[in-house]
Design a protein around this motif. Structure first.
Motif, short mmCIF file in Angstrom:
data_model
loop_
_atom_site.label_atom_id
_atom_site.label_comp_id
_atom_site.label_asym_id
_atom_site.label_seq_id
_atom_site.Cartn_x
_atom_site.Cartn_y
_atom_site.Cartn_z
N ALA A 97 -9.92 2.30 -3.39
CA ALA A 97 -9.97 2.21 -4.85
C ALA A 97 -8.59 1.82 -5.40
O ALA A 97 -8.48 0.98 -6.30
N HIS A 98 -7.55 2.40 -4.86
CA HIS A 98 -6.19 2.08 -5.29
C HIS A 98 -5.85 0.62 -4.97
O HIS A 98 -5.33 -0.11 -5.81
N LEU A 99 -6.17 0.19 -3.76
CA LEU A 99 -5.83 -1.18 -3.34
C LEU A 99 -6.61 -2.24 -4.11
O LEU A 99 -6.13 -3.35 -4.30
N LEU A 100 -7.81 -1.90 -4.56
CA LEU A 100 -8.61 -2.85 -5.33
C LEU A 100 -7.92 -3.26 -6.63
O LEU A 100 -8.25 -4.30 -7.21
N GLU A 101 -6.95 -2.47 -7.07
CA GLU A 101 -6.18 -2.82 -8.27
C GLU A 101 -5.10 -3.86 -7.97
O GLU A 101 -4.51 -4.40 -8.90
N LYS A 102 -4.86 -4.15 -6.71
CA LYS A 102 -3.80 -5.08 -6.33
C LYS A 102 -4.36 -6.51 -6.28
O LYS A 102 -5.39 -6.76 -5.66
N ASN A 103 -3.65 -7.45 -6.89
CA ASN A 103 -4.14 -8.83 -6.92
C ASN A 103 -4.02 -9.52 -5.56
O ASN A 103 -4.62 -10.57 -5.34
N TRP A 104 -3.29 -8.95 -4.64
CA TRP A 104 -3.11 -9.57 -3.33
C TRP A 104 -4.11 -9.08 -2.28
O TRP A 104 -4.17 -9.62 -1.18
N LEU A 105 -4.90 -8.07 -2.61
CA LEU A 105 -5.82 -7.51 -1.61
C LEU A 105 -6.78 -8.56 -1.01
O LEU A 105 -7.01 -8.54 0.19
N PRO A 106 -7.31 -9.50 -1.81
CA PRO A 106 -8.22 -10.49 -1.21
C PRO A 106 -7.58 -11.37 -0.13
O PRO A 106 -8.28 -12.00 0.65
N TYR A 107 -6.27 -11.38 -0.07
CA TYR A 107 -5.57 -12.20 0.92
C TYR A 107 -5.27 -11.42 2.20
O TYR A 107 -4.51 -11.87 3.04
N THR A 108 -5.86 -10.23 2.31
CA THR A 108 -5.68 -9.39 3.49
C THR A 108 -7.03 -9.16 4.18
O THR A 108 -8.08 -9.52 3.65
N ASP A 109 -6.99 -8.54 5.33
CA ASP A 109 -8.23 -8.23 6.05
C ASP A 109 -8.67 -6.79 5.84
O ASP A 109 -9.28 -6.18 6.71
N TRP A 110 -8.39 -6.22 4.66
CA TRP A 110 -8.79 -4.84 4.37
C TRP A 110 -10.29 -4.63 4.56
O TRP A 110 -10.73 -3.59 5.02
N GLN A 111 -11.07 -5.64 4.23
CA GLN A 111 -12.52 -5.54 4.41
C GLN A 111 -12.86 -5.24 5.87
O GLN A 111 -13.74 -4.44 6.17
N GLU A 112 -12.14 -5.86 6.79
CA GLU A 112 -12.37 -5.60 8.21
C GLU A 112 -11.91 -4.20 8.60
O GLU A 112 -12.51 -3.56 9.45
N VAL A 113 -10.84 -3.72 7.98
CA VAL A 113 -10.38 -2.36 8.24
C VAL A 113 -11.49 -1.37 7.86
O VAL A 113 -11.82 -0.46 8.62
#
Length: 113
Positions: A73-89
């Motif tokens: 939820a916290h990271l979803l506020e970051k504009n750079w999150l889509p450029y990471t593999d958080w979804q895979e995490v």
């Protein structure tokens, strides 16, 4: 690393966006999309690049799956999150992966309909 991924992704999107704002790609063009920045889990003393600028989440703040939801939820506020593999995490916490070992009950393999 994240800055490079963001820059390369922006250039790729600009290259293939038509004058009307649409994105229509061939398979080859889609495969040119830059790889996302990867999240890695390691101890601070084992950091392979300690001088680099990293976004760090202390392991003590990821004790159970609910902690991972809070961080998401916290990271979803970051504009750079889509450029990471958080979804895979997130996917790895459900199916098992090599980056994280989060204790707690595993979700049921049955999906609600």
């Amino acid at each position: 690393m994240l800055h490079r991924v963001h820059r390369d992704s922006s250039r790729w999107t600009q290259r293939y966006t038509d004058p009307h704002g649409g994105l229509s790609l061939t398979l080859d063009q889609a495969l040119e999309q830059p790889d996302p920045a990867q999240w890695r889990a390691h101890h601070e003393t084992c950091d392979p690049d300690p001088e680099a600028v990293h976004y760090r989440i202390p392991a003590a703040k990821l004790r159970i799956r609910a902690d991972l939801l809070d961080w998401t939820a916290h990271l979803l506020e970051k504009n750079w999150l889509p450029y990471t593999d958080w979804q895979e995490v997130i996917r790895e916490t459900r199916t098992g992966g090599i980056r994280f070992a989060i204790p707690g009950p595993r979700p049921s393999s049955r999906r609600a309909v």
